[in-house]
Write an enzyme that holds these catalytic residues in place. Structure first.
Site, PDB file in Angstrom:
ATOM      1  N   HIS A 120       0.876  -1.180   0.000  1.00  0.00           N
ATOM      2  CA  HIS A 120       0.000   0.000   0.000  1.00  0.00           C
ATOM      3  C   HIS A 120       0.911   1.228   0.000  1.00  0.00           C
ATOM      4  CE1 HIS A 120      -2.187  -2.946   2.594  1.00  0.00           C
ATOM      5  NE2 HIS A 120      -3.304  -2.414   2.164  1.00  0.00           N
ATOM      6  N   ASP A 136       2.381   2.015   3.370  1.00  0.00           N
ATOM      7  CA  ASP A 136       3.433   1.139   3.906  1.00  0.00           C
ATOM      8  C   ASP A 136       4.818   1.636   3.536  1.00  0.00           C
ATOM      9  OD1 ASP A 136       1.234  -0.561   4.282  1.00  0.00           O
ATOM     10  OD2 ASP A 136       1.665  -1.685   2.443  1.00  0.00           O
TER      11      ASP A 136
END
Ligand code: XUL
Ligand code: CO
Length: 435
Positions: free
Chosen positions: A98, A101
């Protein structure tokens, strides 16, 4: 010095080895049922669990101590270096991420996007150098407080706009890196109370976002698959993409079923009151099987505990369904699995993956044996055989009155037949049990 400094690259040594840091069953180059194990399984590391998650739970914060914890781009690069070290150690062909992240969270869209571009350029160089590929990218539209009332389904169109622009940035990054899929998991697309929720409007908003995604995919020439990931609840009390059946109904309703497939997760299936096997088999029967998030839940806690898989019989039946559907195309086996919060060490992170990869490899081999054995398929075909004969054809041609006439004139008296469940379970155990 690398976070994984003292850990060797993991190689296949076979079932008899007593080396903890070796594969016993996952032999990436071994050809089985026409493809290498690496090509069948298409393993991916999940960046969020392995590198972003800090070991917190609702009652306590960070337990892990990692050199990349911090919110600067320098930290993001140290994290990327460690991540690519892990991919190399494991020989993992793919990873997934993501936006949240991989780059620090900032207030402005422009800064977040610039940081995402910078770090994904950095990924690009590392991917080029190592051959690691991106299985899928996705936008985190659930952690930041701006998304607390939903992303696409938010009552405020400004949030929809911010979410749409964030998805665009993530699709661009995924496309740039040659990602094979783009995933949408709607963690906040649901409700906490019906008292403040307009279900019809929120469904239309969600469909609008998904059709924007599909349009944009075509516009930029992204050849990967758009995947929606079902989950029934957590974090919201009720999530709209509840399970395969509900996602399919939604996609059909809005005419999106040919442009979108599903990313299925073991733990989510269990939360929905299904087995993973059910979700995979149903998606396959609907032509909607895209990719899997492999993990397991604790069967007592009732939470999405995201543990590494460790049951060969469970995993075998999953790969059996996947092989029967023709195997993965753009999809793969993403370990959406995290360590327990007491598992602090770099070794734990490596060996969590090693064990899970071996479990999947054994499951795959067992699934191939189930297919080669042919007993399950033969029994299933035999069970429905009469539908392929004149009686079955008549059911497709006659109307209710005609069928009734046939029942009367031929004095049809159906004879119950055994479903043979125990015999089939014995067959599965016999075949899976072979090494
Ligand atoms: C949450 C979950 C997500 C998705 C991607 O339960 O599975 O990590 O896989 O957003
Ligand atoms: Co997932």
């Amino acid at each position: 010095m690398s976070f994984f400094a003292n850990i060797p690259d993991i190689a296949f040594e076979g079932p008899e080895t007593d080396n903890e840091f070796a594969y016993r069953h996952y032999n990436p180059d071994e050809v089985i049922a026409g493809k290498t194990m690496a090509e069948h399984l298409r393993f991916a590391v999940a960046y969020w669990h392995s590198f972003a998650w800090e070991g917190g739970d609702p009652f306590g914060g960070r337990t892990f101590d990692r050199p990349w914890f911090g919110d600067t781009m320098d930290h993001a690069k140290i994290k990327a270096d460690a991540a690519f070290d892990l991919f190399r150690i494991l020989g993992q062909p793919f990873f997934c991420f993501h936006d949240a992240d991989v780059r620090p969270e900032r207030d402005s869209y422009a800064e977040n996007t610039a940081n995402l571009e910078e770090i994904t350029d950095y990924f690009g160089e590392k991917m080029e150098a190592t051959g690691t590929k991106l299985l899928w990218g996705t936008a985190n539209l659930f952690s930041h407080r701006r998304f607390m009332s939903g992303a696409a389904t938010n009552p405020d169109p400004n949030v929809f706009a911010y979410a749409a622009a964030t998805i665009k940035a993530n699709m661009d990054a995924t496309h740039k890196l040659g990602g094979q899929n783009y995933v949408l998991w709607g963690g906040r697309e649901g409700y906490e109370t019906l008292l403040n929720t307009n279900l019809g409007r929120e469904a239309d908003q969600m469909a609008r976002m998904l059709s924007l995604v599909v349009d944009y995919k075509h516009k930029i020439g992204f050849e990967g698959t758009i995947l929606v990931e079902p989950k029934p609840q957590e974090p919201t009390k009720h999530q709209y993409d509840f399970d395969v059946a509900i996602c399919y109904g939604f996609l059909k309703r809005y005419g999106l079923e040919n442009d979108v497939k599903l990313n299925l997760e073991q733990g989510h299936a269990i939360l929905a009151g299904h087995s993973f096997e059910h979700e995979v088999a149903l998606a396959s029967s609907l032509g909607m099987l895209g990719s899997i998030d492999m993990n397991r839940n604790d069967y007592q806690s009732g939470w999405d505990t995201d543990q590494f898989p460790n049951s060969v019989p469970e995993v075998a039946l999953i790969y059996f369904e996947i092989l029967k559907s023709g195997g993965f195309t753009t999809g793969g086996t993403n370990f959406d699995a995290k360590l327990r919060r007491q598992s602090l060490d770099a070794e734990d992170l490596v060996l969590g993956h090693v064990g899970a990869m071996d479990v999947c490899a054994r499951g795959l081999k067992a699934a191939v044996r189930l297919i080669d054995d042919g007993g399950l398929e033969a029994a299933r075909d035999a069970r429905y055989a009469s539908w392929d004969g004149p009686r079955g054809e008549a059911m497709m041609e006659l109307d209710l009155a005609g069928i009734t006439e046939m029942v009367k004139s031929e004095d049809i008296q159906p004879e119950p037949k055994s479903g043979r469940q125990e015999r089939l379970e014995n067959l599965v155990n016999r075949v899976i049990g072979q090494t």
